[in-house]
Scaffold this motif. Sequence first.
Motif, mmCIF file in Angstrom:
data_model
loop_
_atom_site.group_PDB
_atom_site.id
_atom_site.type_symbol
_atom_site.label_atom_id
_atom_site.label_comp_id
_atom_site.label_asym_id
_atom_site.label_seq_id
_atom_site.Cartn_x
_atom_site.Cartn_y
_atom_site.Cartn_z
ATOM 1 N N ASP A 247 -7.224 10.287 -3.998
ATOM 2 C CA ASP A 247 -8.524 9.760 -3.561
ATOM 3 C C ASP A 247 -8.912 10.190 -2.157
ATOM 4 O OD1 ASP A 247 -6.582 8.398 -2.220
ATOM 5 O OD2 ASP A 247 -7.357 6.392 -2.637
ATOM 6 N N SER A 248 -8.229 11.197 -1.581
ATOM 7 C CA SER A 248 -8.535 11.603 -0.217
ATOM 8 C C SER A 248 -8.105 13.039 0.025
ATOM 9 C CB SER A 248 -7.844 10.678 0.790
ATOM 10 O OG SER A 248 -8.021 11.144 2.111
ATOM 11 N N ALA A 249 -8.916 13.759 0.813
ATOM 12 C CA ALA A 249 -8.554 15.128 1.176
ATOM 13 C C ALA A 249 -7.702 15.173 2.430
ATOM 14 C CB ALA A 249 -9.820 15.960 1.385
ATOM 15 N N GLU A 250 -7.521 14.023 3.104
ATOM 16 C CA GLU A 250 -6.730 13.972 4.325
ATOM 17 C C GLU A 250 -5.253 14.131 3.988
ATOM 18 O OE1 GLU A 250 -5.865 11.000 8.137
ATOM 19 O OE2 GLU A 250 -6.585 10.178 6.234
ATOM 20 N N PRO A 251 -4.577 15.071 4.629
ATOM 21 C CA PRO A 251 -3.143 15.228 4.341
ATOM 22 C C PRO A 251 -2.326 14.102 4.935
ATOM 23 C CG PRO A 251 -3.798 16.710 6.114
ATOM 24 C CD PRO A 251 -5.058 16.064 5.610
ATOM 25 N N GLY B 287 0.790 -1.226 0.000
ATOM 26 C CA GLY B 287 0.000 0.000 0.000
ATOM 27 C C GLY B 287 0.817 1.269 0.000
ATOM 28 N N LEU B 288 2.061 1.192 -0.468
ATOM 29 C CA LEU B 288 2.931 2.369 -0.488
ATOM 30 C C LEU B 288 2.926 3.096 -1.831
ATOM 31 C CD1 LEU B 288 5.991 0.919 1.468
ATOM 32 C CD2 LEU B 288 4.442 2.714 2.263
ATOM 33 N N ASP B 289 2.357 2.484 -2.856
ATOM 34 C CA ASP B 289 2.382 3.104 -4.196
ATOM 35 C C ASP B 289 1.214 4.075 -4.343
ATOM 36 O OD1 ASP B 289 0.494 1.068 -4.149
ATOM 37 O OD2 ASP B 289 0.678 0.676 -6.294
ATOM 38 N N VAL B 290 1.201 5.084 -3.499
ATOM 39 C CA VAL B 290 0.113 6.059 -3.469
ATOM 40 C C VAL B 290 0.342 7.123 -4.539
ATOM 41 C CG1 VAL B 290 -1.009 7.829 -2.064
ATOM 42 C CG2 VAL B 290 -0.305 5.660 -1.031
ATOM 43 N N ASP B 291 -0.749 7.551 -5.159
ATOM 44 C CA ASP B 291 -0.674 8.613 -6.165
ATOM 45 C C ASP B 291 -0.892 9.953 -5.465
ATOM 46 O OD1 ASP B 291 -0.673 10.147 -8.425
ATOM 47 O OD2 ASP B 291 -2.649 9.497 -9.136
ATOM 48 N N TYR B 292 0.195 10.694 -5.270
ATOM 49 C CA TYR B 292 0.098 12.006 -4.634
ATOM 50 C C TYR B 292 -0.074 13.073 -5.711
ATOM 51 C CZ TYR B 292 1.827 9.558 -0.514
ATOM 52 O OH TYR B 292 1.978 8.678 0.524
ATOM 53 N N VAL B 293 -1.021 13.982 -5.477
ATOM 54 C CA VAL B 293 -1.347 14.977 -6.506
ATOM 55 C C VAL B 293 -1.030 16.404 -6.080
ATOM 56 C CG1 VAL B 293 -3.128 13.530 -7.542
ATOM 57 C CG2 VAL B 293 -3.746 15.081 -5.674
ATOM 58 N N ARG B 294 -0.748 16.608 -4.802
ATOM 59 C CA ARG B 294 -0.422 17.957 -4.335
ATOM 60 C C ARG B 294 0.484 17.835 -3.119
ATOM 61 N NH1 ARG B 294 -2.886 22.026 -1.079
ATOM 62 N NH2 ARG B 294 -4.649 20.674 -0.545
ATOM 63 N N ALA B 295 1.349 18.849 -2.944
ATOM 64 C CA ALA B 295 2.267 18.842 -1.812
ATOM 65 C C ALA B 295 2.483 20.263 -1.319
ATOM 66 C CB ALA B 295 3.605 18.223 -2.216
ATOM 67 N N SER B 296 2.554 20.399 0.007
ATOM 68 C CA SER B 296 2.804 21.703 0.611
ATOM 69 C C SER B 296 3.415 21.498 1.980
ATOM 70 C CB SER B 296 1.495 22.490 0.740
ATOM 71 O OG SER B 296 1.717 23.725 1.402
ATOM 72 N N GLY B 297 4.519 22.178 2.252
ATOM 73 C CA GLY B 297 5.159 22.035 3.555
ATOM 74 C C GLY B 297 5.571 20.607 3.814
ATOM 75 N N LEU C 3 1.359 4.462 6.947
ATOM 76 C CA LEU C 3 0.675 5.215 5.906
ATOM 77 C C LEU C 3 -0.814 4.865 5.856
ATOM 78 C CD1 LEU C 3 0.849 7.212 3.565
ATOM 79 C CD2 LEU C 3 1.488 5.305 2.068
ATOM 80 N N ARG C 4 -1.121 3.579 5.886
ATOM 81 C CA ARG C 4 -2.517 3.133 5.780
ATOM 82 C C ARG C 4 -3.351 3.572 6.984
ATOM 83 N NH1 ARG C 4 0.040 -1.740 4.846
ATOM 84 N NH2 ARG C 4 -0.753 -2.492 6.861
ATOM 85 N N GLU C 5 -2.796 3.384 8.164
ATOM 86 C CA GLU C 5 -3.587 3.562 9.373
ATOM 87 C C GLU C 5 -3.483 4.958 9.993
ATOM 88 O OE1 GLU C 5 -5.673 1.270 10.287
ATOM 89 O OE2 GLU C 5 -4.981 -0.108 8.720
ATOM 90 N N HIS C 6 -2.390 5.667 9.712
ATOM 91 C CA HIS C 6 -2.165 6.940 10.395
ATOM 92 C C HIS C 6 -1.810 8.090 9.456
ATOM 93 C CE1 HIS C 6 -2.358 4.996 14.347
ATOM 94 N NE2 HIS C 6 -1.702 3.993 13.782
ATOM 95 N N ALA C 7 -1.789 7.844 8.156
ATOM 96 C CA ALA C 7 -1.454 8.884 7.178
ATOM 97 C C ALA C 7 -0.122 9.561 7.510
ATOM 98 C CB ALA C 7 -2.568 9.921 7.078
ATOM 99 N N VAL C 8 0.830 8.741 7.931
ATOM 100 C CA VAL C 8 2.196 9.214 8.204
ATOM 101 C C VAL C 8 3.130 8.464 7.269
ATOM 102 C CG1 VAL C 8 4.076 9.266 9.884
ATOM 103 C CG2 VAL C 8 1.748 9.844 10.594
#
Length: 465
Positions: free
Chosen positions: A34-38, A17-27, A412-417
């Motif tokens: 697929d998620s608004a959660e940072p 579950g590490l091959d996440v598609d990131y579309v925006r980055a800041s700080g 990453l999956r459970e804590h968005a870290v």
Amino acid sequence: MRCAEPDLLTGYLNALGLDVDYVRASGNSLYRADSAEPVLDLVGGYGATVLGHNHPELVAFAKELLDRQVPVFTQFAGNRAAADVTARLNTILRRELADPEPFAAVFSSSGAEAVEAAVKHAELVRQGHLSAILSRIEENLTALPPAEAATIRRANAERAATRPVLLALEGAFHGKLLGSAQLTHNPDFRLPFAGVGPRCRFVEPTAEAVAQALAAERVTVTDVVDGARVERDLPAVTGFLVEPVQGEGGVRVVGAEAANACAGAGVPVLVDEIQSGMGRTGTFLASAPQGVRGDYYLLAKSLGGGLAKAAVTLIRESHFRSDFSLTHSSTFAADGFSTALAAKVLDLLEADDGALYRQVAERGARLGEALDRVRADHPDQVAEVRGRGLMLGVEFTSTAPRFGYHAAGYLLREHAVRVLPTASAPTTLRVQPSVLLTDEEIGRAEHALRALCAVLRTSPGGVPA
């Protein structure tokens, strides 16, 4: 039509579950498609974003450069931005090293290229010393009978042809290109290509280990002085590479003992600050307060501010060969965009009398305290927290294969870290956020790691489900 099979790494990341598609980055935040959660990014581009993702001033400056239609590729022409970066770096090095000697700059696009440029230059210098010694001996041989001189000459030529060696530390990582892979201690990266790269000898970070290596690699030739044969040492070691903080080797701080031993023996010291430099440890150079002094300094990663690919090899003036530019070049080196952006990065780092360095030290100390609280409360799971500034490593006690990747997948999956292990120490998670790290983000990281430790205590096989 059948699609190509994914490569091994892609397939493995997908499974965890590490091959996440990131579309925006800041700080320190990444945003998924697929998620608004940072996602809290503690990887930091392997240390390349000390100023954070998409720093507003850098983004504005990059847009300005493009709007001004600044020429990017003007090879064999003047480059004011590159000259500016060189001058600024020299000002910084004079302060950090308390040494007025200037450094020449050789630009490239990546850290591994900076390493290879340094090694190429050091070998050019070695060859020059070698030729000078053999030329002086040749003059002395003219006093001998021709047959005797020819015998010595042949023996000397055979010894002079001995393949040179580079010294590096156990646990070292200096890249994965054909040459730099041989300077990386991890055999998985190095051994498949050992037959086509430079020769490297890995040593422990002690003066005794250096002395033993130099003795083992010693090469001598025969000279003639006043009719008597004498032995002369040839320069057999091209240079010694050292990371003041080994990143891929498990985030381990390295002392100055080995480097000083090499310098004392006349071996050039190549200081790899690619991951530890640019303020990441609380000073511009991690090596300076550790007492490491070099003939070469290698910078990359954060030099481009997280927006451009930029690297530089700095070479002490007394060691520099001006003809190196005839034997080394790159289409993408010192381009107008990346060098201008690098100058802006240096402005931000040096602003307000280096306030950012102090901020890195303070944020790093606060983060380190949080990580150490986790270790103190979970000594059965966390073996050690180490590093400097915002270059920290958390070593776990697990011996499970690929533990670090399983742990990263869980966080990453459970804590968005987002964390990743170090390549040569897979039970050590790297923690390299930007200087913009907040107390809330530190709290998130601590909470997530505590949850990981709790899961590990009851997980079969020593990895999180």
